[in-house]
Scaffold this motif. Structure first.
Motif, PDB file in Angstrom:
ATOM      1  N   GLN A 180      -8.753  -6.719  10.153  1.00  8.87           N
ATOM      2  CA  GLN A 180      -8.138  -7.960  10.603  1.00  8.87           C
ATOM      3  C   GLN A 180      -8.148  -8.034  12.126  1.00  8.87           C
ATOM      4  O   GLN A 180      -8.450  -9.080  12.713  1.00  8.87           O
ATOM      5  CB  GLN A 180      -6.695  -8.014  10.075  1.00  8.87           C
ATOM      6  CG  GLN A 180      -5.918  -9.242  10.432  1.00  8.87           C
ATOM      7  CD  GLN A 180      -4.525  -9.235   9.792  1.00  8.87           C
ATOM      8  OE1 GLN A 180      -4.265  -9.971   8.871  1.00  8.87           O
ATOM      9  NE2 GLN A 180      -3.638  -8.393  10.296  1.00  8.87           N
ATOM     10  N   GLN A 211      -6.530   2.368   2.767  1.00 10.26           N
ATOM     11  CA  GLN A 211      -6.701   0.940   2.548  1.00 10.26           C
ATOM     12  C   GLN A 211      -5.792   0.089   3.429  1.00 10.26           C
ATOM     13  O   GLN A 211      -6.170  -1.011   3.842  1.00 10.26           O
ATOM     14  CB  GLN A 211      -6.474   0.616   1.068  1.00 10.26           C
ATOM     15  CG  GLN A 211      -7.544   1.199   0.161  1.00 10.26           C
ATOM     16  CD  GLN A 211      -8.955   0.790   0.586  1.00 10.26           C
ATOM     17  OE1 GLN A 211      -9.284  -0.390   0.590  1.00 10.26           O
ATOM     18  NE2 GLN A 211      -9.780   1.768   0.951  1.00 10.26           N
ATOM     19  N   TYR A 269       0.842  -1.189   0.000  1.00  9.96           N
ATOM     20  CA  TYR A 269       0.000   0.000   0.000  1.00  9.96           C
ATOM     21  C   TYR A 269       0.885   1.250   0.000  1.00  9.96           C
ATOM     22  O   TYR A 269       0.965   1.984   0.990  1.00  9.96           O
ATOM     23  CB  TYR A 269      -0.921   0.005   1.225  1.00  9.96           C
ATOM     24  CG  TYR A 269      -1.880  -1.161   1.252  1.00  9.96           C
ATOM     25  CD1 TYR A 269      -3.127  -1.075   0.646  1.00  9.96           C
ATOM     26  CD2 TYR A 269      -1.520  -2.366   1.877  1.00  9.96           C
ATOM     27  CE1 TYR A 269      -4.008  -2.152   0.674  1.00  9.96           C
ATOM     28  CE2 TYR A 269      -2.387  -3.435   1.896  1.00  9.96           C
ATOM     29  CZ  TYR A 269      -3.626  -3.328   1.299  1.00  9.96           C
ATOM     30  OH  TYR A 269      -4.502  -4.391   1.316  1.00  9.96           O
ATOM     31  N   LYS A 308      -7.269  -2.619   6.142  1.00  9.96           N
ATOM     32  CA  LYS A 308      -6.847  -4.019   6.180  1.00  9.96           C
ATOM     33  C   LYS A 308      -6.407  -4.419   7.586  1.00  9.96           C
ATOM     34  O   LYS A 308      -6.835  -5.453   8.121  1.00  9.96           O
ATOM     35  CB  LYS A 308      -5.704  -4.273   5.194  1.00  9.96           C
ATOM     36  CG  LYS A 308      -5.202  -5.723   5.223  1.00  9.96           C
ATOM     37  CD  LYS A 308      -4.142  -5.977   4.187  1.00  9.96           C
ATOM     38  CE  LYS A 308      -3.678  -7.447   4.246  1.00  9.96           C
ATOM     39  NZ  LYS A 308      -4.753  -8.407   3.945  1.00  9.96           N
TER      40      LYS A 308
END
Length: 320
Positions: free
Chosen positions: A237, A229, A202, A233
């Motif tokens: 998670q 992003q 990223y 993530k």
């Protein structure tokens, strides 16, 4: 005269000493530097802090004992402190040493156990005798209270839930030796490590991964809300991992409530998002709610260790 306890909370960077009433009111407190490089040094720092507090502070009540919470594995019934962490062990009977020096009965407990006991006596425990306490901060630990009894375990090591595996397919290895532990994904340090791990994928992230400073949880959720992003993530998670941990503990212990503490949980953002990952059938008996503790995280362990002394002095085995 009001009965009070001299409560001591040993942390990684500070020792907090305070005079606490049965109701959990802190009449006064002082902070001192700590040193947890080894157990003997930490113990001497505790003694120094108590000596200074007693010499400098006006005691407002009648002290009936000393309560101390420390990091690591503790046997409250004997007052033994076994280790700060695996590999850093110099067993000692710290409660006995403090009793001898200060001529007050002393009891010892683990810091997370102290927080759970404070919750039991002053928080959610006033509504139910069956709850799970989960602390998510730099690491993850928890405690289970069943029928009013804090679960201790045969080696005084119950509640190390940060090492519950939540991802069987993970290749990330925990310090405990296993792979896929929840602490790797959902703790503050774990989220930082995951951000560093995935940063290469990223390049447009707004997170400052290259800084020597740890990426804080608050930086992560700010970036998350801005649709970064990498942050999404890492945080998603973490939410899934924490939700799996929560549901596993619910299945094992059948609590009526789940209470969260720790720095990651402080502003409520994490819990607000975590509950969306919980399965309704799994949590259907958690009728007293899933919530963030209402107790001040800065002094919760202090209040808990004071509560321990009042319980022990009363001889209440149910809460001991």
């Amino acid at each position: 005269m009001t009965q009070t306890v001299l409560a001591v909370d040993l942390g990684g960077t500070k020792i907090l000493v305070g005079e606490v009433t049965r109701e959990g009111t802190i009449l006064s407190s002082r902070r001192y530097p700590s040193n947890v490089n080894d157990m003997r040094t930490a113990a001497e720092k505790i003694k120094e802090a108590i000596r200074d507090y007693l010499s400098q502070q006006v005691i407002k009540g009648k002290l009936i004992g000393i309560g101390v919470c420390v990091v690591g594995r503790v046997e409250t019934t004997t007052g033994k402190w076994f280790e700060i962490r695996p590999g850093l062990s110099e067993p000692m009977n710290l409660a006995e040493e403090l009793t001898t020096e200060f001529q007050l009965p002393c009891w010892l407990t683990n810091d997370v156990s102290g927080a759970a006991l404070a919750e039991q006596m002053l928080g959610k425990g006033r509504e139910t005798d069956n709850f799970v306490y989960i602390n998510i901060g730099t690491g993850i630990a928890g405690r289970v209270v069943t029928d009013g009894q804090l679960i201790i375990g045969g080696n005084c090591n119950a509640g190390e839930v940060g090492h519950m595996v939540v991802d069987m397919n993970s290749e990330d290895r925990c310090l405990c030796g296993r792979v896929g532990c929840v602490e790797l994904f959902a703790s503050g340090l774990g989220m930082h490590n995951q951000a560093v791990k995935f940063a290469v994928d990223y390049p447009d992230t707004c997170l400052d991964i290259n800084s020597l400073e740890r990426v804080s949880f608050y930086e992560l959720i700010q970036a998350y809300d801005e649709n970064d992003q990498l942050a999404k993530k890492v945080v998603n998670q973490a939410l899934k991992a924490a939700a799996a941990l929560t549901m596993n503990l619910v299945r094992v212990s059948d609590p009526e409530a789940v209470v969260f503490g720790g720095g990651v949980m402080n502003n409520g953002w994490f819990l607000e998002h975590l509950v969306t990952f919980l399965n309704e059938k799994t949590i259907r008996f958690v009728t007293k709610g899933i919530s963030v503790t209402e107790l001040d995280p800065n002094v919760v362990a202090l209040k808990g260790t004071a509560a321990l002394v009042f319980i022990k002095q009363k001889g209440d085995r149910k809460h001991a």
